[in-house]
Scaffold this active site. Structure first.
Site: not given
Ligand code: RB5
Length: 148
Positions: A9, A66-68, A99-100, A110, A134
């Site tokens: 994203d 994504c961000g996280t 293992h998975n 980020r 496994h």
């Molecule tokens: C977008 O701002 C953020 O929420 C998305 O990239 C992600 O981290 C969601 O889990």
């Protein structure tokens, strides 16, 4: 592995582009399902587009950013046959293959720096599933999917 599917994203765009460059420089072909711009978008759309192509057998493994990494991993794990691991360290990236038999690596653009992210990508691509005890556990995951 000579090809991999990748998606992101807006929060993962920069890191995804670096990962593509890195993989291509190692002669690993990438299929990029988007997003392609920094405009705000919804991560489940891209997780779904990527997972569908793994479910169809077109690709064996994928990377979602994504961000996280968390939203992508939650979305990816809603798909039957997908074993997505959100990783922030190299030990986990290696072990989730061993293992998975994880078939999707989720990263937080980020959260992790570029060097660490690329090391995790390399481990995810290069490490084989250990099988043995496994295999039975991974089969149990598929059973859970059937029951739901
Ligand atoms: C977008 O701002 C953020 O929420 C998305 O990239 C992600 O981290 C969601 O889990």
């Amino acid at each position: 592995m000579n090809k991999i599917i990748i998606g992101c994203d807006h929060g993962g765009l920069e890191l995804k582009n670096e990962i593509i460059k890195h993989l291509n420089s190692k002669n690993i072909e990438t299929c990029d399902v988007g997003t392609y711009t920094a405009e705000s978008c919804n991560y489940p759309d891209y997780a779904k587009a990527l997972c569908r192509k793994i479910q169809s057998g077109e690709f064996e493994r994928g990377i979602l950013v994504c961000g996280t990494g968390i939203g992508m991993s939650i979305a990816a794990n809603k798909h039957n046959g997908i074993r997505a691991a959100c990783c922030s360290d190299t030990f986990s990236a290696r072990m989730t293959r061993m293992h998975n038999d994880a078939n999707v690596l989720c990263l937080g653009g980020r959260v992790v720096g570029l060097g660490l992210a690329l090391d995790m990508v390399d481990l995810f691509v290069e490490t084989e599933f250990e099988g043995g005890r496994h295999s039975q556990r991974v089969a149990m995951l598929a059973e859970i999917e059937k029951q739901n």
